[in-house]
Design a protein around this motif. Structure first.
Motif, PDB file in Angstrom:
ATOM      1  N   THR A  30      66.562 -98.704 -79.201  1.00 35.00           N
ATOM      2  CA  THR A  30      65.594 -99.263 -78.241  1.00 35.00           C
ATOM      3  C   THR A  30      64.960 -98.148 -77.421  1.00 35.00           C
ATOM      4  O   THR A  30      63.750 -98.151 -77.166  1.00 35.00           O
ATOM      5  N   TYR A  61      56.998-107.002 -68.587  1.00 33.61           N
ATOM      6  CA  TYR A  61      57.956-107.322 -67.541  1.00 33.61           C
ATOM      7  C   TYR A  61      57.203-107.633 -66.259  1.00 33.61           C
ATOM      8  O   TYR A  61      56.374-106.839 -65.815  1.00 33.61           O
ATOM      9  N   ASP A  79      67.160-104.200 -68.965  1.00 33.44           N
ATOM     10  CA  ASP A  79      68.622-104.162 -69.138  1.00 33.44           C
ATOM     11  C   ASP A  79      69.270-105.518 -68.856  1.00 33.44           C
ATOM     12  O   ASP A  79      70.494-105.637 -68.939  1.00 33.44           O
TER      13      ASP A  79
HETATM   14  C1  ECB Z   1      58.204-103.432 -69.975  1.00 33.13           C
HETATM   15  C2  ECB Z   1      57.842-102.063 -70.464  1.00 33.13           C
HETATM   16  C3  ECB Z   1      58.949-101.287 -71.004  1.00 33.13           C
HETATM   17  C4  ECB Z   1      59.544-102.002 -72.158  1.00 33.13           C
HETATM   18  C5  ECB Z   1      60.663-101.179 -72.685  1.00 33.13           C
HETATM   19  C6  ECB Z   1      61.431-102.006 -73.594  1.00 33.13           C
HETATM   20  C7  ECB Z   1      62.716-101.844 -73.790  1.00 33.13           C
HETATM   21  C8  ECB Z   1      63.511-100.844 -73.044  1.00 33.13           C
HETATM   22  C9  ECB Z   1      64.572-101.543 -72.294  1.00 33.13           C
HETATM   23  C10 ECB Z   1      64.914-101.199 -71.115  1.00 33.13           C
HETATM   24  C11 ECB Z   1      64.317-100.035 -70.433  1.00 33.13           C
HETATM   25  C12 ECB Z   1      64.662-100.052 -69.015  1.00 33.13           C
HETATM   26  C13 ECB Z   1      63.770-100.111 -68.092  1.00 33.13           C
HETATM   27  C14 ECB Z   1      62.326-100.154 -68.433  1.00 33.13           C
HETATM   28  C15 ECB Z   1      61.647 -99.263 -67.536  1.00 33.13           C
HETATM   29  C16 ECB Z   1      60.548 -99.487 -66.920  1.00 33.13           C
HETATM   30  C17 ECB Z   1      59.931-100.748 -66.746  1.00 33.13           C
HETATM   31  C18 ECB Z   1      59.530-100.761 -65.312  1.00 33.13           C
HETATM   32  C19 ECB Z   1      60.091-101.905 -64.647  1.00 33.13           C
HETATM   33  C20 ECB Z   1      59.916-101.831 -63.161  1.00 33.13           C
HETATM   34  O1  ECB Z   1      60.872-101.872 -62.467  1.00 33.13           O
HETATM   35  O2  ECB Z   1      58.661-101.793 -62.649  1.00 33.13           O
HETATM   36  C21 ECB Z   1      58.537-101.965 -61.264  1.00 33.13           C
HETATM   37  C22 ECB Z   1      57.790-100.814 -60.687  1.00 33.13           C
HETATM   38  O3  ECB Z   1      56.508-100.679 -61.240  1.00 33.13           O
HETATM   39  C23 ECB Z   1      57.805-103.263 -60.985  1.00 33.13           C
HETATM   40  O4  ECB Z   1      58.465-104.337 -61.566  1.00 33.13           O
END
Ligand code: ECB
Length: 135
Positions: A30, A61, A79
């Motif tokens: 991943t 997300y 996660d």
């Molecule tokens: C959603 C985009 C990234 C998708 C990655 C897919 C799988 C990886 C799994 C886990 C990775 C762990 C964290 C992802 C890291 C960044 C996403 C940002 C999430 C975040 O906390 O954004 C904040 C600040 O901009 C607003 O929600």
């Protein structure tokens, strides 16, 4: 007075994302795919209310919150943990603390010139990202 960071932003820099993902326990396969993504941030800001959508080819997300109010955040598709999260302005920086299973977890957004910066941190690991306004 708070800064306005609303808009659609394209990732241009992403440093140490792998270490951040390791700290969250994301598996190797991943991480390799996620590390290639150029994500977009879509930020809606209406006074104290925010919706942030992180958009990528793999998944999106979304998180909605009000400044100063703790909320339950489920990092669905990331996660998949539950956090008690709270976001505040500290000066011109938007600072989120994500209390939960992982210590020292959160993120900070701020503007610098035309760029939107983001630091994502967890258990001593820090990922630094920069975004530019989408054309
Ligand atoms: C959603 C985009 C990234 C998708 C990655 C897919 C799988 C990886 C799994 C886990 C990775 C762990 C964290 C992802 C890291 C960044 C996403 C940002 C999430 C975040 O906390 O954004 C904040 C600040 O901009 C607003 O929600």
């Amino acid at each position: 007075m708070s800064v306005n960071i609303s808009g659609t932003w394209d990732m241009v820099i992403n440093v140490n994302f792998d270490a951040y993902m390791v700290s969250l326990g994301i598996d190797f396969a991943t991480r390799k795919v996620a590390g290639l993504l150029k994500t977009q941030k879509v930020i809606e800001q209406d006074g104290q209310f925010f919706t942030m959508t992180t958009v990528s080819a793999l998944r999106n997300y979304k998180s909605s919150f009000k400044i100063g109010e703790e909320f339950e955040e489920v990092t669905k598709g990331l996660d998949n943990r539950k956090c008690q999260s709270q976001v505040n302005w500290i000066g011109d920086k938007l600072v989120c603390v994500q209390k939960g299973e992982k210590r020292d977890r959160g993120w900070t957004h701020w503007l610098e010139g035309d760029e939107l910066y983001l630091e994502l941190y967890c258990e001593g690991k820090v990922c630094k990202q920069a975004y530019r306004r989408s054309a």
